[in-house]
Design a protein around this motif. Structure first.
Motif, PDB file in Angstrom:
ATOM      1  N   SER A 105       0.830  -1.200   0.000  1.00 13.88           N
ATOM      2  CA  SER A 105       0.000   0.000   0.000  1.00 13.88           C
ATOM      3  C   SER A 105       0.866   1.254   0.000  1.00 13.88           C
ATOM      4  O   SER A 105       1.918   1.296   0.664  1.00 13.88           O
ATOM      5  CB  SER A 105      -0.919   0.007   1.227  1.00 13.88           C
ATOM      6  OG  SER A 105      -1.834  -1.076   1.173  1.00 13.88           O
ATOM      7  N   PRO A 106       0.442   2.297  -0.716  1.00 11.13           N
ATOM      8  CA  PRO A 106       1.246   3.519  -0.853  1.00 11.13           C
ATOM      9  C   PRO A 106       1.148   4.413   0.376  1.00 11.13           C
ATOM     10  O   PRO A 106       0.515   5.461   0.357  1.00 11.13           O
ATOM     11  CB  PRO A 106       0.631   4.187  -2.089  1.00 11.13           C
ATOM     12  CG  PRO A 106      -0.798   3.763  -2.056  1.00 11.13           C
ATOM     13  CD  PRO A 106      -0.802   2.355  -1.526  1.00 11.13           C
ATOM     14  N   GLU A 107       1.797   3.995   1.429  1.00 11.32           N
ATOM     15  CA  GLU A 107       1.826   4.759   2.676  1.00 11.32           C
ATOM     16  C   GLU A 107       3.261   4.743   3.180  1.00 11.32           C
ATOM     17  O   GLU A 107       3.925   3.704   3.124  1.00 11.32           O
ATOM     18  CB  GLU A 107       0.881   4.134   3.702  1.00 11.32           C
ATOM     19  CG  GLU A 107       0.850   4.864   5.025  1.00 11.32           C
ATOM     20  CD  GLU A 107      -0.099   4.191   6.006  1.00 11.32           C
ATOM     21  OE1 GLU A 107       0.406   3.713   7.053  1.00 11.32           O
ATOM     22  OE2 GLU A 107      -1.315   4.145   5.739  1.00 11.32           O
ATOM     23  N   PRO A 108       3.785   5.870   3.668  1.00 10.06           N
ATOM     24  CA  PRO A 108       5.197   5.912   4.083  1.00 10.06           C
ATOM     25  C   PRO A 108       5.588   4.805   5.055  1.00 10.06           C
ATOM     26  O   PRO A 108       6.679   4.228   4.929  1.00 10.06           O
ATOM     27  CB  PRO A 108       5.325   7.300   4.718  1.00 10.06           C
ATOM     28  CG  PRO A 108       4.299   8.129   4.005  1.00 10.06           C
ATOM     29  CD  PRO A 108       3.148   7.195   3.761  1.00 10.06           C
ATOM     30  N   ARG A 109       4.716   4.489   6.002  1.00 11.76           N
ATOM     31  CA  ARG A 109       5.063   3.459   6.983  1.00 11.76           C
ATOM     32  C   ARG A 109       5.242   2.103   6.301  1.00 11.76           C
ATOM     33  O   ARG A 109       6.194   1.369   6.593  1.00 11.76           O
ATOM     34  CB  ARG A 109       3.972   3.370   8.043  1.00 11.76           C
ATOM     35  CG  ARG A 109       4.231   2.316   9.137  1.00 11.76           C
ATOM     36  CD  ARG A 109       3.183   2.424  10.231  1.00 11.76           C
ATOM     37  NE  ARG A 109       3.440   1.509  11.315  1.00 11.76           N
ATOM     38  CZ  ARG A 109       2.883   0.300  11.414  1.00 11.76           C
ATOM     39  NH1 ARG A 109       2.049  -0.120  10.484  1.00 11.76           N
ATOM     40  NH2 ARG A 109       3.157  -0.478  12.448  1.00 11.76           N
ATOM     41  N   TYR A 110       4.343   1.769   5.401  1.00  9.81           N
ATOM     42  CA  TYR A 110       4.431   0.485   4.720  1.00  9.81           C
ATOM     43  C   TYR A 110       5.611   0.457   3.748  1.00  9.81           C
ATOM     44  O   TYR A 110       6.272  -0.579   3.582  1.00  9.81           O
ATOM     45  CB  TYR A 110       3.133   0.193   3.982  1.00  9.81           C
ATOM     46  CG  TYR A 110       1.944  -0.017   4.902  1.00  9.81           C
ATOM     47  CD1 TYR A 110       2.101  -0.653   6.132  1.00  9.81           C
ATOM     48  CD2 TYR A 110       0.669   0.403   4.551  1.00  9.81           C
ATOM     49  CE1 TYR A 110       1.018  -0.858   6.978  1.00  9.81           C
ATOM     50  CE2 TYR A 110      -0.416   0.206   5.389  1.00  9.81           C
ATOM     51  CZ  TYR A 110      -0.238  -0.423   6.599  1.00  9.81           C
ATOM     52  OH  TYR A 110      -1.304  -0.619   7.427  1.00  9.81           O
ATOM     53  N   GLU A 111       5.877   1.559   3.107  1.00  9.87           N
ATOM     54  CA  GLU A 111       7.016   1.610   2.200  1.00  9.87           C
ATOM     55  C   GLU A 111       8.336   1.469   2.964  1.00  9.87           C
ATOM     56  O   GLU A 111       9.289   0.856   2.476  1.00  9.87           O
ATOM     57  CB  GLU A 111       6.978   2.911   1.401  1.00  9.87           C
ATOM     58  CG  GLU A 111       5.820   2.940   0.402  1.00  9.87           C
ATOM     59  CD  GLU A 111       5.587   4.303  -0.214  1.00  9.87           C
ATOM     60  OE1 GLU A 111       6.225   5.281   0.264  1.00  9.87           O
ATOM     61  OE2 GLU A 111       4.772   4.410  -1.148  1.00  9.87           O
ATOM     62  N   GLN A 112       8.379   2.020   4.182  1.00  7.82           N
ATOM     63  CA  GLN A 112       9.559   1.854   5.021  1.00  7.82           C
ATOM     64  C   GLN A 112       9.721   0.389   5.446  1.00  7.82           C
ATOM     65  O   GLN A 112      10.837  -0.148   5.487  1.00  7.82           O
ATOM     66  CB  GLN A 112       9.465   2.744   6.262  1.00  7.82           C
ATOM     67  CG  GLN A 112      10.702   2.700   7.164  1.00  7.82           C
ATOM     68  CD  GLN A 112      11.941   3.223   6.465  1.00  7.82           C
ATOM     69  OE1 GLN A 112      11.915   4.305   5.872  1.00  7.82           O
ATOM     70  NE2 GLN A 112      13.032   2.455   6.514  1.00  7.82           N
ATOM     71  N   MET A 113       8.585  -0.267   5.755  1.00  4.09           N
ATOM     72  CA  MET A 113       8.643  -1.687   6.107  1.00  4.09           C
ATOM     73  C   MET A 113       9.175  -2.513   4.937  1.00  4.09           C
ATOM     74  O   MET A 113       9.965  -3.443   5.138  1.00  4.09           O
ATOM     75  CB  MET A 113       7.255  -2.177   6.533  1.00  4.09           C
ATOM     76  CG  MET A 113       6.798  -1.631   7.877  1.00  4.09           C
ATOM     77  SD  MET A 113       5.095  -2.088   8.283  1.00  4.09           S
ATOM     78  CE  MET A 113       5.271  -3.866   8.479  1.00  4.09           C
TER      79      MET A 113
END
Length: 383
Positions: A105-113
């Motif tokens: 999903s395009p969300e900073p937290r998920y992209e960091q994960m």
């Protein structure tokens, strides 16, 4: 836990995670954004994968009201999916996946994960059922979460719905639980003497850089970070609402029993190594093999372990008014087998995983619960 005068009751709520499926190919579809833009934020949320949507029930005292809420949420999600040619599947894993189509999903937290955990993040193509039981005191919540760990394996077995992974039969009833255990903070929760000690552990993990926020504590059961509850997280997503209601009723009774034990100062000696072994056994065999009896520590047929667990909880179930319903639902589940077993039977008929996906779509959609005359009305179909 709500206290009104001398009357005590523990409200329970459920978070359900659902796979989004292309009804033509029966494979996962990364289209959560298409559904979430038309659904209320208070009840539905984005998850790590774009092929997953989460629903959140309200907290309820009566299990019948919880079931009605879950059916209404499923119905709303399914109707929206129908409008755009998608299907909704409640199961621990998706039998058919095109890995090239998997997207975070395009969300900073998920992209960091994704950046931090790489393949582990990409392979989180799993869905769970999370049950919350109210425990307002943080110190008590920490104690209860640890004390409940021996009972998590039979709850996992009741939910087991993930035998297939990437087009293959894994040989496990809940392969999702094994995928989940790869996270650095997954597994049974250790003993902490207070909420303060527990919070210090969280800060230490964040300082280490292994996790970035408290939401990444993925224990099988934990004190919730955002509501005053103890949260059961070990269970697979369940195609049938009956299984969720059964698990919620049993979990509430387990919490009630441990709350009373804490008040009375009863000690619990929990060996986490034994819990991990019993959890693996539950993931391997589900309801169709043996489980480790939490009381005696010996392997017994799964139906025997489940029935003994219910008998031990009968005082708490009767006090909550849940005994008849929970024992009836347990009998039904033990008679029909786990979702993993039903999926394998569907595959055995023609050797087609598409038939397994169709079964999951159908069971998720049905959301029916026939009740005897005089009881609350049967729940509305999600179609």
């Amino acid at each position: 836990m709500v206290v009104e005068g001398e009357e005590k009751s523990i409200r329970v709520g459920v978070e359900e995670e659902f796979h989004i499926v292309d009804v033509g190919t029966r494979r996962l579809a990364a289209r959560a954004d298409l559904l979430l833009e038309a659904l209320p934020e208070a009840s539905f949320a984005q998850e790590l994968q774009r092929s997953t949507v989460e629903s959140n029930s309200r907290p309820w005292t009566r299990l019948e009201e919880l079931a009605r809420d879950l059916c209404e949420l499923r119905g709303r999600l399914i109707r929206q999916a129908d409008e755009v040619g998608l299907g909704i599947s409640a199961a621990g894993s998706a039998p058919l996946v095109e890995m090239a189509e998997v997207k975070v999903s395009p969300e900073p937290r998920y992209e960091q994960m994704l950046n931090d955990y790489q393949q582990l993040t990409r392979e989180q193509l799993i869905c769970g059922t999370h049950v919350h039981a109210e425990v307002p005191d943080p110190d008590v919540a920490v104690a209860v979460a640890h004390r409940l760990t021996p009972w998590l394996p039979p709850l996992l077995a009741l939910s087991a719905s993930s035998p297939y992974w990437d087009g293959e039969d894994t040989g496990y009833a809940s392969f999702r639980s094994l995928v989940w255990q790869r996270w650095p903070t997954a597994g049974p929760i250790a003993k902490y003497e207070s909420a303060a000690e527990y919070e210090e552990m969280i800060r230490e993990l964040i300082r280490s850089g292994v996790i970035t926020d408290p939401g990444m504590l993925y224990f099988d059961i934990r004190p919730s970070q955002h509501v005053p509850t103890v949260e059961l997280r070990i269970c697979d997503s369940c195609p049938r609402v009956q299984e969720i209601v059964l698990i919620a009723g049993v979990f509430r009774a387990l919490v009630a029993r441990e709350l009373e034990a804490v008040r009375q100062g009863v000690e619990r000696d929990v060996h986490l190594e034994a819990v991990r072994a019993a959890t693996w056994q539950a993931a391997r065999s589900g309801l169709e093999g043996e489980l480790i009896d939490p009381v005696g520590g010996l392997p017994r047929p799964a139906p025997v372990v489940v029935r003994r667990m219910l008998e031990g909880l009968r005082p708490q179930l009767e006090e909550a008014g849940d005994w008849e319903l929970v024992s009836e639902l347990a009998g039904e589940v033990l008679a029909t087998g786990s979702s993993a077993q039903r999926q394998r039977r569907a595959f055995a008929r023609r050797g087609r995983l598409a038939d397994v996906v169709d079964l999951l779509l159908s069971e998720t959609r049905a959301c029916e619960w026939d009740r005897p005359a005089g009881d609350p009305p049967a729940y509305r179909s999600a179609s």
